[in-house]
Design an enzyme around this catalytic site. Structure first.
Site, mmCIF file in Angstrom:
data_model
loop_
_atom_site.group_PDB
_atom_site.id
_atom_site.type_symbol
_atom_site.label_atom_id
_atom_site.label_comp_id
_atom_site.label_asym_id
_atom_site.label_seq_id
_atom_site.Cartn_x
_atom_site.Cartn_y
_atom_site.Cartn_z
ATOM 1 N N ASN A 179 0.859 -1.194 0.000
ATOM 2 C CA ASN A 179 0.000 0.000 0.000
ATOM 3 C C ASN A 179 0.892 1.239 0.000
ATOM 4 O O ASN A 179 1.475 1.571 1.025
ATOM 5 C CB ASN A 179 -0.891 -0.054 1.257
ATOM 6 C CG ASN A 179 -1.760 1.186 1.392
ATOM 7 O OD1 ASN A 179 -1.823 2.018 0.486
ATOM 8 N ND2 ASN A 179 -2.434 1.296 2.526
ATOM 9 N N LYS A 204 0.043 4.245 -0.295
ATOM 10 C CA LYS A 204 -0.638 5.405 0.316
ATOM 11 C C LYS A 204 -0.433 6.650 -0.549
ATOM 12 O O LYS A 204 -0.353 6.552 -1.759
ATOM 13 C CB LYS A 204 -0.171 5.597 1.764
ATOM 14 C CG LYS A 204 -0.282 4.292 2.563
ATOM 15 C CD LYS A 204 -0.125 4.470 4.030
ATOM 16 C CE LYS A 204 -0.249 3.111 4.718
ATOM 17 N NZ LYS A 204 -0.221 3.194 6.172
ATOM 18 N N HIS A 223 -9.670 0.831 4.809
ATOM 19 C CA HIS A 223 -8.375 1.058 5.465
ATOM 20 C C HIS A 223 -8.557 2.005 6.648
ATOM 21 O O HIS A 223 -9.364 2.932 6.603
ATOM 22 C CB HIS A 223 -7.355 1.641 4.470
ATOM 23 C CG HIS A 223 -5.980 1.646 5.041
ATOM 24 N ND1 HIS A 223 -5.546 2.638 5.888
ATOM 25 C CD2 HIS A 223 -4.964 0.759 4.948
ATOM 26 C CE1 HIS A 223 -4.304 2.356 6.263
ATOM 27 N NE2 HIS A 223 -3.924 1.225 5.707
ATOM 28 N N GLU A 251 -6.936 4.436 7.764
ATOM 29 C CA GLU A 251 -6.763 5.880 7.535
ATOM 30 C C GLU A 251 -8.031 6.477 6.936
ATOM 31 O O GLU A 251 -8.364 7.639 7.173
ATOM 32 C CB GLU A 251 -5.532 6.118 6.641
ATOM 33 C CG GLU A 251 -4.252 5.924 7.446
ATOM 34 C CD GLU A 251 -3.100 5.309 6.681
ATOM 35 O OE1 GLU A 251 -3.114 5.323 5.434
ATOM 36 O OE2 GLU A 251 -2.186 4.784 7.347
ATOM 37 N N GLU A 284 -5.359 -5.008 10.732
ATOM 38 C CA GLU A 284 -4.371 -3.938 10.858
ATOM 39 C C GLU A 284 -4.669 -3.114 12.105
ATOM 40 O O GLU A 284 -5.459 -2.163 12.058
ATOM 41 C CB GLU A 284 -4.440 -3.022 9.632
ATOM 42 C CG GLU A 284 -4.089 -3.713 8.339
ATOM 43 C CD GLU A 284 -3.563 -2.714 7.333
ATOM 44 O OE1 GLU A 284 -2.396 -2.823 6.965
ATOM 45 O OE2 GLU A 284 -4.310 -1.797 6.959
ATOM 46 N N GLY A 328 2.351 2.372 10.698
ATOM 47 C CA GLY A 328 3.280 3.485 10.532
ATOM 48 C C GLY A 328 4.001 3.894 11.809
ATOM 49 O O GLY A 328 4.647 4.938 11.858
ATOM 50 N N SER A 382 3.434 -1.953 10.410
ATOM 51 C CA SER A 382 4.880 -1.963 10.657
ATOM 52 C C SER A 382 5.549 -3.289 10.306
ATOM 53 O O SER A 382 6.500 -3.709 10.971
ATOM 54 C CB SER A 382 5.187 -1.565 12.108
ATOM 55 O OG SER A 382 4.778 -0.222 12.339
HETATM 56 P P1 PGA Z 1 2.752 0.331 7.610
HETATM 57 O O1 PGA Z 1 1.274 0.470 6.988
HETATM 58 O O2 PGA Z 1 3.334 -0.945 7.064
HETATM 59 O O3 PGA Z 1 3.483 1.559 7.141
HETATM 60 O O4 PGA Z 1 2.595 0.276 9.092
HETATM 61 C C1 PGA Z 1 0.441 -0.647 6.803
HETATM 62 C C2 PGA Z 1 -0.872 -0.237 6.202
HETATM 63 O O5 PGA Z 1 -1.380 0.835 6.538
HETATM 64 O O6 PGA Z 1 -1.434 -0.959 5.369
#
Ligand code: PGA
Length: 259
Positions: free
Chosen positions: A10, A12, A97, A99, A169, A175, A215
């Site tokens: 992803n 983003k 997701h 976010e 997640e 992140g 992460s």
């Molecule tokens: P990250 O994000 O690996 O940067 O923690 C994962 C995601 O949001 O799918």
């Protein structure tokens, strides 16, 4: 039941036209082998879907979008429809997701509508669920994830349900550099499979792929993927470096055991 490992990258709201193309080119060069026993999908930003798709077309990596509209078409400024995505060669889409849920205010109801729209349009879906740190601290992580899932699956037929990939997640791991422990991931995945079992049946639920996100890096992927019931990962930050992403893909081919 044997489930085919799945790894999603992803991107983003990262990369630009040139760096997105360079990343796609690096991935395509390294992933020409279509016989690898896993599904790999990258999810670039909307404006770069076409250029990334062209670069990946000779590779084993599929093209995904990070979101879609719940509506088919019409006066919806800024929205992108499922049909527009399929037009560009997109075959996968992320739905729900964290976010989008937490920073952009998407409700469980909207997530369910997007899920239905994507599947009815022939797109494959990664449905994301996960609890925030506060919810975890207050001891209701399981209820939150179960509610997100039940709401999404409520009106979903068995035929569609068996096709989806569910990404667990935890929001506090996304992140932050603090991944869930392998034990946390295993437990959450078991709970998710239990929700799918009670909504459908154990045969169907045991075929659904459930992947971990938050992460993931080359250094922790193998440990997490070794847990029974963890069928791969959704990778954010580490998917922006071709070497890291491909090493997480290799970890998935080596480390995953069905359970
Ligand atoms: P990250 O994000 O690996 O940067 O923690 C994962 C995601 O949001 O799918």
């Amino acid at each position: 039941m044997t489930r085919r490992p799945f790894i999603g990258g992803n991107w983003k709201m990262n990369t630009d036209l040139a760096s997105g193309a360079a990343l796609a080119q690096a991935l395509a060069t390294e992933s020409a082998d279509r016989s690898a026993p896993l599904d790999v999908v990258v999810f670039p930003p909307f404006p770069y879907l076409q250029s990334v798709g062209r670069l990946l077309s000779a590779s084993a990596i599929a093209l995904g979008a990070q979101d879609l509209s719940s509506e088919a078409n019409g006066a919806l400024t800024g929205e992108v429809s499922a049909e527009m995505l399929t037009d560009l060669g997109v075959t996968w889409v992320l739905v729900g997701h964290s976010e989008r849920r937490h920073r952009l205010g998407e409700s469980d109801a909207l997530v369910a509508e997007k899920l239905a729209m994507a599947l009815e349009s022939g797109l494959s879906v990664v449905l994301c669920v996960g609890e925030t740190l506060e919810q975890r601290k207050s001891g209701c992580a399981h209820e939150v994830v179960a509610k997100q899932l039940e709401s999404a699956l409520q009106r979903l037929s068995a035929d569609f349900a068996r096709e989806i990939v569910i990404a667990y997640e935890p929001v506090w791991a996304i992140g932050t550099g603090v991944a869930a422990t392998a034990d946390d991931a295993r437990e959450a995945h078991q709970e998710i499979r239990a929700v799918a079992t009670s909504r459908y049946d154990s045969k169907l639920a045991s075929g659904i792929r459930i992947v971990y996100g938050g992460s993931l890096v080359p250094g922790n992927a193998r440990t997490i993927f070794a847990e029974p019931g963890v069928d791969g990962g959704l990778v954010g930050g580490a998917s922006l470096k071709a070497g890291d992403f491909l090493s997480i893909c290799s970890a998935a081919t080596i480390g995953i055991t069905a359970g």
